[in-house]
Design an enzyme around this catalytic site. Structure first.
Site, PDB file in Angstrom:
ATOM      1  CG  PHE A 174      12.001  -9.049  26.387  1.00 36.71           C
ATOM      2  CD1 PHE A 174      10.722  -9.580  26.305  1.00 36.71           C
ATOM      3  CD2 PHE A 174      12.373  -8.397  27.567  1.00 36.71           C
ATOM      4  CE1 PHE A 174       9.832  -9.470  27.363  1.00 36.71           C
ATOM      5  CE2 PHE A 174      11.491  -8.283  28.624  1.00 36.71           C
ATOM      6  CZ  PHE A 174      10.211  -8.822  28.526  1.00 36.71           C
ATOM      7  CB  CYS A 175       9.712  -7.621  21.046  1.00 40.51           C
ATOM      8  SG  CYS A 175      10.920  -7.843  19.720  1.00 40.51           S
ATOM      9  CB  THR A 176       6.661 -11.547  19.877  1.00 37.79           C
ATOM     10  OG1 THR A 176       5.725 -10.838  20.683  1.00 37.79           O
ATOM     11  CG2 THR A 176       6.143 -12.958  19.612  1.00 37.79           C
ATOM     12  N   GLY A 178      11.688 -10.419  17.889  1.00 43.64           N
ATOM     13  CA  GLY A 178      12.902  -9.648  17.698  1.00 43.64           C
ATOM     14  C   GLY A 178      12.759  -8.401  16.864  1.00 43.64           C
ATOM     15  CB  ILE A 203       9.445 -14.111  23.827  1.00 42.45           C
ATOM     16  CG1 ILE A 203       9.595 -12.737  24.467  1.00 42.45           C
ATOM     17  CG2 ILE A 203       8.837 -15.096  24.826  1.00 42.45           C
ATOM     18  CD1 ILE A 203       8.282 -11.990  24.625  1.00 42.45           C
TER      19      ILE A 203
END
Length: 305
Positions: A174-176, A178, A203
């Site tokens: 996951f990241c901020t 995508g 997120i």
């Protein structure tokens, strides 16, 4: 109330430079501020403005080659979180430094926010946070692995040194918003991993859609604008920005002896030369002068990043 719009799209732009002028003109005409990156691999950025202005920008971007199915994420802001509008030309819209990585070819399995908790709670799933260390420091998913990277370009090296830890594991990343996972999942697939997943919308989408009492997220999510961080429901978080190193701070960090507004914090007190700090102090002086005159300072950000 203003709208903050985070977007990215991987597509082929044969001449990114030709797209820059029209985007800047449209942003100026609609009072839009923020930052957009253009590269041959696509577009990435965050912009803010009125509802009508954002709609005009999105319509323009969706009309660009290959961008008809553009996806974006929105959140509210009471004040403008950007000082100006920038459209920059880059080699990559998110820098990984791996020329063979191509998210247009294949990526991991998308997982909707509503299904994310169940996936990362499975015992055979390793959850990896692909963001930078200073982002992870203020919030992440419960039990997630922090690679401790200072930039996304360090991720392939970290993976090469740690892939043995994930034998017979499914990988959930996951990241901020995508975009990093589009590249990191493609990279892991190219490295022979088979069961690779990533949080669709990142997120930000999770915090928007998952109620706090059902959430496995802990802390706040760093965002790259003057809000600094957001929490559940995408409400602004408690953090402020060190305008020297661009890292997030708790409000109480301003009481630490190392802190000098606009010049340094406890995280970067030994990081810059005296000449650099002098430039920071002059910038801060200009900011205060502009504020006293009821103006907004639009000077170039002097950072090491």
């Amino acid at each position: 109330m203003l709208t903050v719009c985070a977007l990215y799209h991987f597509t082929r732009f044969d001449n990114p430079a030709a797209l820059r002028g029209p985007l800047l003109d449209l942003a100026e005409a609609n009072g839009i501020r923020g930052s957009l990156l253009l590269a041959q691999e696509g577009i990435n950025g965050t912009i803010a403005g009125t509802r009508l202005g954002i709609d005009a920008m999105l319509a323009h971007i969706r009309a660009l080659p290959g961008c008809a199915d553009l996806e974006w994420k929105e959140s509210p802001a009471e004040t403008m979180p950007f000082g100006r509008m920038k459209v920059r030309l880059k080699r990559e819209i998110v820098t990984m430094g791996q020329p063979d990585v191509d998210p247009r070819a294949r990526v991991g399995h998308y997982v909707a926010p509503q299904d994310w908790n169940a996936l990362i709670s499975e015992p055979d799933v390793a959850v990896i946070d692909t963001r930078n260390d200073y982002e992870v420091a203020i919030g992440s998913f419960e039990g997630a692995i922090d690679p401790g990277t200072q930039s996304f370009g360090e991720f392939p090296k970290w993976w090469a040194e740690n892939r043995h830890r994930f034998h017979n594991k499914r990988i959930a990343m996951f990241c901020t918003g995508g975009i990093r996972c589009e590249k990191s999942t493609n990279y892991l697939l190219s490295q022979g991993m088979e069961d690779v997943y990533h949080l669709k919308g990142g997120i930000l989408k999770y915090l928007e859609e998952i109620p706090e009492d059902q959430s496995l997220w802990q802390g706040a999510c760093f965002v790259f604008d003057d809000r600094v961080s957001v929490e559940h429901g995408l409400k602004p978080g408690p953090h402020i920005m060190c305008h020297a190193c661009r890292r997030p701070l708790w409000p109480e960090d301003r009481e630490r002896p190392e802190y000098e507004e606009g010049v340094q914090c406890h995280q970067c007190v030994d990081q810059f030369t005296s000449e650099r700090r002098a430039a920071f102090r002059e910038r801060q002086r200009q900011i205060k002068l502009a504020k006293s005159r009821g103006m907004q300072h639009l000077g170039v950000r002097l950072t090491h990043r």
